[in-house]
Motif scaffolding. Structure first.
Motif, PDB file in Angstrom:
ATOM      1  N   ASN A  89       0.841  -1.208   0.000  1.00  0.00           N
ATOM      2  CA  ASN A  89       0.000   0.000   0.000  1.00  0.00           C
ATOM      3  C   ASN A  89       0.870   1.250   0.000  1.00  0.00           C
ATOM      4  O   ASN A  89       0.708   2.137   0.836  1.00  0.00           O
ATOM      5  CB  ASN A  89      -0.932  -0.013   1.222  1.00  0.00           C
ATOM      6  N   THR A  90       1.801   1.297  -0.943  1.00  0.00           N
ATOM      7  CA  THR A  90       2.724   2.435  -0.987  1.00  0.00           C
ATOM      8  C   THR A  90       2.591   3.246  -2.270  1.00  0.00           C
ATOM      9  O   THR A  90       3.511   3.982  -2.634  1.00  0.00           O
ATOM     10  CB  THR A  90       4.181   1.941  -0.847  1.00  0.00           C
ATOM     11  N   ALA A  91       1.465   3.124  -2.957  1.00  0.00           N
ATOM     12  CA  ALA A  91       1.205   3.985  -4.119  1.00  0.00           C
ATOM     13  C   ALA A  91       0.683   5.322  -3.608  1.00  0.00           C
ATOM     14  O   ALA A  91      -0.446   5.419  -3.121  1.00  0.00           O
ATOM     15  CB  ALA A  91       0.196   3.331  -5.048  1.00  0.00           C
ATOM     16  N   THR A  92       1.507   6.349  -3.694  1.00  0.00           N
ATOM     17  CA  THR A  92       1.138   7.662  -3.146  1.00  0.00           C
ATOM     18  C   THR A  92      -0.067   8.248  -3.857  1.00  0.00           C
ATOM     19  O   THR A  92      -0.833   9.002  -3.260  1.00  0.00           O
ATOM     20  CB  THR A  92       2.342   8.619  -3.260  1.00  0.00           C
ATOM     21  N   SER A  93      -0.247   7.912  -5.130  1.00  0.00           N
ATOM     22  CA  SER A  93      -1.320   8.487  -5.937  1.00  0.00           C
ATOM     23  C   SER A  93      -2.262   7.385  -6.425  1.00  0.00           C
ATOM     24  O   SER A  93      -2.114   6.902  -7.550  1.00  0.00           O
ATOM     25  CB  SER A  93      -0.739   9.254  -7.127  1.00  0.00           C
ATOM     26  N   PRO A  94      -3.219   6.970  -5.615  1.00  0.00           N
ATOM     27  CA  PRO A  94      -4.094   5.867  -6.018  1.00  0.00           C
ATOM     28  C   PRO A  94      -4.837   6.121  -7.332  1.00  0.00           C
ATOM     29  O   PRO A  94      -4.940   5.219  -8.169  1.00  0.00           O
ATOM     30  CB  PRO A  94      -5.083   5.752  -4.840  1.00  0.00           C
ATOM     31  N   LEU A  95      -5.353   7.337  -7.524  1.00  0.00           N
ATOM     32  CA  LEU A  95      -6.137   7.595  -8.730  1.00  0.00           C
ATOM     33  C   LEU A  95      -5.276   7.504  -9.981  1.00  0.00           C
ATOM     34  O   LEU A  95      -5.705   6.955 -11.008  1.00  0.00           O
ATOM     35  CB  LEU A  95      -6.809   8.967  -8.641  1.00  0.00           C
ATOM     36  N   TRP A  96      -4.060   8.021  -9.921  1.00  0.00           N
ATOM     37  CA  TRP A  96      -3.181   7.952 -11.090  1.00  0.00           C
ATOM     38  C   TRP A  96      -2.835   6.502 -11.408  1.00  0.00           C
ATOM     39  O   TRP A  96      -2.799   6.105 -12.579  1.00  0.00           O
ATOM     40  CB  TRP A  96      -1.922   8.774 -10.841  1.00  0.00           C
ATOM     41  N   VAL A  97      -2.615   5.678 -10.400  1.00  0.00           N
ATOM     42  CA  VAL A  97      -2.355   4.261 -10.638  1.00  0.00           C
ATOM     43  C   VAL A  97      -3.559   3.603 -11.309  1.00  0.00           C
ATOM     44  O   VAL A  97      -3.414   2.819 -12.253  1.00  0.00           O
ATOM     45  CB  VAL A  97      -2.006   3.546  -9.319  1.00  0.00           C
ATOM     46  N   LEU A  98      -4.766   3.930 -10.829  1.00  0.00           N
ATOM     47  CA  LEU A  98      -5.975   3.339 -11.405  1.00  0.00           C
ATOM     48  C   LEU A  98      -6.141   3.741 -12.870  1.00  0.00           C
ATOM     49  O   LEU A  98      -6.466   2.901 -13.726  1.00  0.00           O
ATOM     50  CB  LEU A  98      -7.201   3.768 -10.595  1.00  0.00           C
ATOM     51  N   VAL A  99      -5.914   5.009 -13.173  1.00  0.00           N
ATOM     52  CA  VAL A  99      -6.040   5.477 -14.557  1.00  0.00           C
ATOM     53  C   VAL A  99      -4.987   4.815 -15.441  1.00  0.00           C
ATOM     54  O   VAL A  99      -5.283   4.316 -16.541  1.00  0.00           O
ATOM     55  CB  VAL A  99      -5.926   7.014 -14.614  1.00  0.00           C
ATOM     56  N   LEU A 100      -3.752   4.790 -14.970  1.00  0.00           N
ATOM     57  CA  LEU A 100      -2.664   4.204 -15.749  1.00  0.00           C
ATOM     58  C   LEU A 100      -2.865   2.700 -15.934  1.00  0.00           C
ATOM     59  O   LEU A 100      -2.602   2.156 -17.020  1.00  0.00           O
ATOM     60  CB  LEU A 100      -1.330   4.484 -15.056  1.00  0.00           C
ATOM     61  N   SER A 101      -3.367   2.036 -14.901  1.00  0.00           N
ATOM     62  CA  SER A 101      -3.595   0.594 -15.027  1.00  0.00           C
ATOM     63  C   SER A 101      -4.738   0.305 -15.992  1.00  0.00           C
ATOM     64  O   SER A 101      -4.715  -0.718 -16.701  1.00  0.00           O
ATOM     65  CB  SER A 101      -3.894  -0.019 -13.657  1.00  0.00           C
ATOM     66  N   GLY A 102      -5.741   1.188 -16.048  1.00  0.00           N
ATOM     67  CA  GLY A 102      -6.840   0.994 -16.987  1.00  0.00           C
ATOM     68  C   GLY A 102      -6.359   0.999 -18.428  1.00  0.00           C
ATOM     69  O   GLY A 102      -6.779   0.147 -19.235  1.00  0.00           O
ATOM     70  N   VAL A 103      -5.477   1.933 -18.770  1.00  0.00           N
ATOM     71  CA  VAL A 103      -4.941   1.972 -20.136  1.00  0.00           C
ATOM     72  C   VAL A 103      -3.979   0.801 -20.359  1.00  0.00           C
ATOM     73  O   VAL A 103      -3.952   0.206 -21.441  1.00  0.00           O
ATOM     74  CB  VAL A 103      -4.243   3.321 -20.393  1.00  0.00           C
ATOM     75  N   THR A 104      -3.208   0.453 -19.327  1.00  0.00           N
ATOM     76  CA  THR A 104      -2.290  -0.678 -19.445  1.00  0.00           C
ATOM     77  C   THR A 104      -3.041  -1.980 -19.713  1.00  0.00           C
ATOM     78  O   THR A 104      -2.579  -2.836 -20.470  1.00  0.00           O
ATOM     79  CB  THR A 104      -1.453  -0.819 -18.163  1.00  0.00           C
ATOM     80  N   ALA A 105      -4.211  -2.134 -19.098  1.00  0.00           N
ATOM     81  CA  ALA A 105      -5.005  -3.344 -19.318  1.00  0.00           C
ATOM     82  C   ALA A 105      -5.396  -3.488 -20.790  1.00  0.00           C
ATOM     83  O   ALA A 105      -5.584  -4.607 -21.280  1.00  0.00           O
ATOM     84  CB  ALA A 105      -6.255  -3.314 -18.436  1.00  0.00           C
ATOM     85  N   VAL A 106      -5.506  -2.374 -21.491  1.00  0.00           N
ATOM     86  CA  VAL A 106      -5.885  -2.403 -22.917  1.00  0.00           C
ATOM     87  C   VAL A 106      -4.664  -2.627 -23.805  1.00  0.00           C
ATOM     88  O   VAL A 106      -4.664  -3.507 -24.678  1.00  0.00           O
ATOM     89  CB  VAL A 106      -6.606  -1.103 -23.313  1.00  0.00           C
ATOM     90  N   VAL A 107      -3.608  -1.853 -23.580  1.00  0.00           N
ATOM     91  CA  VAL A 107      -2.448  -1.914 -24.483  1.00  0.00           C
ATOM     92  C   VAL A 107      -1.394  -2.920 -24.025  1.00  0.00           C
ATOM     93  O   VAL A 107      -0.470  -3.234 -24.784  1.00  0.00           O
ATOM     94  CB  VAL A 107      -1.813  -0.517 -24.656  1.00  0.00           C
TER      95      VAL A 107
END
Length: 517
Positions: A71-89
């Protein structure tokens, strides 16, 4: 057959919309070019974010490692957004490049709309977006949440300008989940924007709708409502005499002109703030019954919010990580661009406005020149504090992974002090950023030093934490020695020389056996 006039009337709105989108498209092209420049030089902490996004997208794990939840992701929302695009590409660096461009386009459109709604020329939006997009410090922060946060802060400005309390609250919640210390910016904009303050009873619930679901989930499933980095940063001390308060001085001493160009928008933004304040005061005094149509106050509040964020971090005394200055630099840039728009609002070129415009243009040109001077693509970010070049960390991680695979047994080693890039490449390096059990002693220390009320709050926050979890087993320890200081027993062990543009001696990273020498 339709007449020429009829065709013109029909195509007019579409052509107008296309012309309005053209500046944003051009800024997007610039953003694509800058990403090609920086993609090989991401700072170490950016790889922490990339690893989190990859592991969530491809393995369903919220953690720095694919097989260890943390639980050391300082920016949860940015991780969620980045992971959403990563799941596609399926490629996190490609996902980052796509978002880098989209964020730049979104920033341009948002600032353009804010400029128009406050009576400023539309070009203020793309001008500010370009100045932000070529700033050496902000480019050195690509991969972190900085650019995404700047976009959200621009949206916060726009919703404040429009007086839309509910939308303001939703954006404020997103800002908070992107960087919790940016709550200072939210507070300043709220308190100094009458249209929002009068309807704060609508803004607060909207913000909670965004924030609470994540914090409740994190509290229950990850063992803490806020990231463990809050505890880690609490225990971090200043770098000798340097913290956020005077960190700019440190960067100027180490990086010279590049750092001067990076921080110069703060000075120009301060001058721009004074210009806007003077013009607003003059309009009220000379033409109280004939408003000019320019709303200076939102841009003045924006500048104040950036300074407030800097002051808050300075009071906390946190180390001067360069991305901590992103809010101050970006919001100062917004204010400076608004001042230029106010000065150049009419066809007449005032001497002050002409001088300010030339200074701003020279700053952008000099920043671009500085960016290109660092190489194409960059081997290392022009402003950074890492111990090794990214390519070197890739090499070390690849070789460590091969060594562990050949040995069998535990497939993890401890980090030499920097973990992001190594863990991203080999998925095998652990420290307190990757292993919750290694954070527990730090939590115990913070609780022991807290007041009785603070201790009770901390205990409640960690209600669902597994305090007795065992550390991840390791096969060895990566340790960094300054060149020439490794003990004789380290001879013959896997060793990698590392160097950096940061102000530090050449070092050796040695893979020690478990438990050290």
């Amino acid at each position: 057959m339709a007449s020429v006039a009829e065709r013109a009337r029909t195509s007019g709105p579409s052509a107008s919309r296309l012309r309005a989108l053209l500046p944003a498209a051009l800024v997007g092209v610039l953003a694509a070019a800058t990403f090609l420049l920086v993609r090989t030089a991401l700072v170490d902490d950016a790889y922490i974010t990339l690893a989190y996004a990859r592991n969530l997208a491809l393995h369903g794990t919220w953690g720095l490692l694919s097989d260890v939840e943390s639980n050391t992701a300082t920016s949860p929302l940015w991780v969620l957004v980045l992971s959403g695009v990563t799941a596609v590409v399926r490629r996190p660096v490609l996902a980052l490049g796509i978002l880098h461009v989209l964020v730049a386009v979104g920033l341009t459109l948002t600032l353009t709309s804010a400029a128009r709604r406050t009576g400023l020329p539309a070009w203020v939006g793309p001008a500010a977006a370009v100045a932000v997009g070529v700033n050496p410090l902000l480019l050195s922060s690509v991969g972190l949440e900085s650019a995404f946060l700047v976009l959200l802060l621009a949206l916060l400005l726009l919703t404040a300008v429009r007086g839309r309390a509910v939308l303001f609250g939703l954006v404020a919640g997103a800002v908070f989940l992107t960087r919790m210390d940016a709550g200072v910016v939210i507070a300043v904009v709220t308190l100094l924007t009458p249209a929002i303050l009068r309807r704060v009873h609508l803004a607060v619930p909207a913000a909670l709708v965004v924030v609470l679901p994540w914090m409740v989930w994190s509290w229950y499933f990850l063992g803490s409502a806020v990231p463990d980095t809050v505890v880690i940063k609490t225990l971090q001390a200043a770098w000798e005499e340097f913290d956020v308060r005077n960190g700019a001085q440190l960067y100027v001493e180490v990086y010279g002109l590049v750092a001067v160009l990076a921080f110069l928008p703060v000075v120009l933004g301060g001058l721009g703030w004074c210009v806007l304040a003077a013009m607003g005061w003059n309009d009220r005094r000379e033409r109280p019954s004939e408003p000019t149509g320019v709303r200076y106050w939102p841009w003045l509040v924006t500048g104040l919010a950036g300074v407030a964020h800097y002051v808050a971090l300075s009071v906390l005394g946190v180390p001067p990580y360069h991305w901590y200055y992103a809010v101050l630099i970006a919001l100062s840039t917004f204010t400076g661009a608004a001042a230029l728009g106010a000065l150049f609002r009419t066809v007449e070129l005032r001497p002050v406005g002409l001088g300010a415009g030339l200074a701003a243009a020279l700053l952008v040109v000099a920043s671009v020149g500085s960016d290109l001077r660092a190489g194409t693509p960059w081997p290392i970010a022009p402003i950074q504090t890492n111990w090794a070049e990214p390519a070197r960390y890739t090499e070390i991680a690849t070789q460590v992974d091969a060594i562990l695979q050949a040995r069998g047994g535990p497939q993890h080693v401890t980090s030499p002090g920097e973990i992001g890039h190594l863990a991203f490449v080999c998925d095998c390096v652990v420290d307190y950023f990757a292993d919750p059990a290694r954070v527990q002693p730090m939590i115990d220390e913070v609780e022991a030093e807290a007041s009785p009320l603070g201790r009770r709050l901390l205990e409640f926050n960690f209600t669902h934490r597994d305090r007795d979890a065992e550390p991840v087993p390791v096969a060895g320890d990566l340790f960094r020695f300054d060149r020439g200081t490794a003990p004789p027993a380290a001879q013959g062990l896997p060793t990698w020389p590392v160097s950096s543009t940061w102000d530090m001696p050449v070092s050796d990273i040695v893979l020690l056996p478990e438990g050290g020498l």
